[in-house]
Design a protein around this motif. Structure first.
Motif, PDB file in Angstrom:
ATOM      1  N   HIS A  40       0.824  -1.208   0.000  1.00  0.00           N
ATOM      2  CA  HIS A  40       0.000   0.000   0.000  1.00  0.00           C
ATOM      3  C   HIS A  40       0.860   1.260   0.000  1.00  0.00           C
ATOM      4  CE1 HIS A  40      -4.067  -1.620   0.174  1.00  0.00           C
ATOM      5  NE2 HIS A  40      -3.553  -2.606   0.892  1.00  0.00           N
ATOM      6  N   MET A 175       2.665  -1.133  -9.146  1.00  0.00           N
ATOM      7  CA  MET A 175       3.540  -2.246  -8.736  1.00  0.00           C
ATOM      8  C   MET A 175       3.277  -3.542  -9.504  1.00  0.00           C
ATOM      9  SD  MET A 175       4.071  -4.090  -5.047  1.00  0.00           S
ATOM     10  CE  MET A 175       2.373  -4.418  -4.622  1.00  0.00           C
ATOM     11  N   ASP A 176       2.033  -3.983  -9.562  1.00  0.00           N
ATOM     12  CA  ASP A 176       1.769  -5.317 -10.102  1.00  0.00           C
ATOM     13  C   ASP A 176       2.128  -5.417 -11.585  1.00  0.00           C
ATOM     14  OD1 ASP A 176       0.870  -5.596  -7.552  1.00  0.00           O
ATOM     15  OD2 ASP A 176      -1.236  -5.798  -8.053  1.00  0.00           O
ATOM     16  N   GLY A 334       0.019  -8.286  -0.736  1.00  0.00           N
ATOM     17  CA  GLY A 334      -1.044  -7.830  -1.639  1.00  0.00           C
ATOM     18  C   GLY A 334      -1.952  -6.838  -0.929  1.00  0.00           C
TER      19      GLY A 334
HETATM   20  C1  GLA Z   1      -2.888  -4.395  -4.975  1.00  0.00           C
HETATM   21  C2  GLA Z   1      -2.676  -3.291  -6.002  1.00  0.00           C
HETATM   22  C3  GLA Z   1      -1.241  -2.764  -5.960  1.00  0.00           C
HETATM   23  C4  GLA Z   1      -0.822  -2.411  -4.531  1.00  0.00           C
HETATM   24  C5  GLA Z   1      -1.185  -3.531  -3.561  1.00  0.00           C
HETATM   25  C6  GLA Z   1      -0.939  -3.151  -2.136  1.00  0.00           C
HETATM   26  O1  GLA Z   1      -2.126  -5.515  -5.300  1.00  0.00           O
HETATM   27  O2  GLA Z   1      -2.944  -3.787  -7.300  1.00  0.00           O
HETATM   28  O3  GLA Z   1      -1.134  -1.648  -6.814  1.00  0.00           O
HETATM   29  O4  GLA Z   1      -1.361  -1.190  -4.132  1.00  0.00           O
HETATM   30  O5  GLA Z   1      -2.532  -3.930  -3.677  1.00  0.00           O
HETATM   31  O6  GLA Z   1       0.411  -2.967  -1.917  1.00  0.00           O
END
Ligand code: GLA
Length: 374
Positions: A40, A175-176, A334
């Protein structure tokens, strides 16, 4: 990914696509990710430390002569589709939104062509391992390949974020999609989400990374997620900066009293977590696993108490894992509200973890980012 698992999935997709078209398919893969630490904080311009994993989504794709996209999902057992030129695409609140959202985001960058697609995955859906970014990136690579115009991996990752933000309706960060695009085998990725610079950090020898799935999925997770994101923006505004990344821990200590609750706790998590990520990357580089593990444990406590995105099932798994000999650290990974925990441990103690968690446990390895399959 075990070679035989990938081959079996590919063969299955080849057969699925043969039900839609007799043209020869091409194949693309995109891995899921697990985040070691830095939760986050991506949407606050912070640092994160994920790795792409050896669980992935594969797409088989063949061109069409018209402007339709048709897609068949192994997991859903469904075929669905849409026209690339539909005037006002609306989300259906179903898995096809990821495809439609991705097509829309890509069309803002390059002209697209019609396609038949078959898709399948070895990732658990909604398990906190970024099955949605893997889905979007795999579909995106396939659509770009047929478009005949190149698109950089970074733009592909941005398009995936845009699909989530603008169409699916989750205000997720970068990030993902970056992790699943830029993964490097045997490495974690230190990603600066403000500059989008990705620096691979080699994982020390003799460690293992495990995921334990809590089996819980919370339906309202996306609204709580969007609410957290809005809270961090409000905290940044009150502190007079564009992003919480711009506030050092020292400055926060001086100014935190200006913030009302719960914004103060939310900002404390984000600012502390960014510092923990930098310290974890340093610790991994030195091979100081005890420190890396301690920082992961601190991350979990902060997500539980200050950011309030954990749930009792995740807390119990984390506590159980932290109590096992040979475990350096454990935390939820996550978005939270369900999903999985990540455990960093000594490779020679995997058996003890397997005894404790049984089928819920998966050992993952750091894998390369999305690619075409020969
Ligand atoms: C999800 C979102 C990411 C990130 C995480 C928490 O995976 O897709 O962008 O914010 O939650 O770190």
């Amino acid at each position: 990914m075990l070679p035989e698992t990938r081959t079996a999935l590919r063969d299955g997709l080849r057969a699925d696509l043969a039900g839609l078209t007799d043209r020869e398919p091409r194949f693309f893969r995109a891995p899921g990710r697990v985040n070691l630490i830095g939760e986050h904080v991506d949407y606050c311009g912070g640092l994160v430390l994920p790795l792409a994993i050896d669980r992935e989504t594969i797409v088989a794709v063949a061109p069409r002569d018209d402007r339709r996209i048709r897609i068949r999902s192994r997991e859903r057992g469904e075929i669905t589709g849409f026209d690339l030129d539909e005037p006002l695409p609306q989300p259906e609140r179903s898995w096809v939104d990821y495809v439609r959202g991705m097509a829309l985001a890509l069309r803002r960058r390059i002209p697209l062509a019609g396609a038949d697609l078959a898709i399948g995955t070895t990732l658990p859906l909604g398990g906190g391992l970024s099955s949605s970014a893997a889905f979007e990136i795999a579909v995106g690579m396939a659509l770009v390949a047929l478009a005949g115009k190149p698109l950089s991996p970074r733009e592909l990752a941005r398009a995936a974020q845009e699909a989530e933000n603008g169409f699916v309706g989750v205000q997720s960060g970068i990030m993902d999609p970056l992790a699943c695009t830029f993964g490097v085998r045997d490495h974690a990725l230190l990603i600066d989400c403000r500059s989008e610079v990705v620096t691979p950090v080699r994982l020390p020898a003799g460690i293992a990374i495990a995921i334990v799935d809590s089996g819980t999925r919370r339906a309202l997770a996306s609204s709580a997620y969007n609410q957290r994101r809005a809270e961090t923006q409000e905290a940044a505004r009150l502190l007079g900066v564009p992003l919480l990344r711009d506030v050092s821990p020292e400055r926060f200590a001086r100014e935190e009293a200006q913030l009302p609750e719960p914004l103060r706790r939310r900002a404390r998590h984000v600012i502390g977590e960014i510092a923990r990520v930098a310290a974890t990357a340093d610790a991994l580089r030195r091979g100081d696993l005890a420190t890396a593990g301690m920082l992961m444990n601190a991350s979990h406590a902060s997500l539980r108490d200050d950011y309030e995105v954990s749930i009792p099932q995740l807390d119990r798994l984390v506590e159980a894992a932290q109590g096992i000999e040979g475990v350096y650290g454990a935390r939820m990974t996550g978005a939270g509200f369900g999903g999985s925990i990540v455990v960093l441990l000594r490779a020679d103690t995997v058996a003890a973890l397997a005894r404790a968690f049984g089928d819920a446990l998966t050992i993952v390895h750091a894998a390369d980012g999305a690619s075409a399959l020969a």
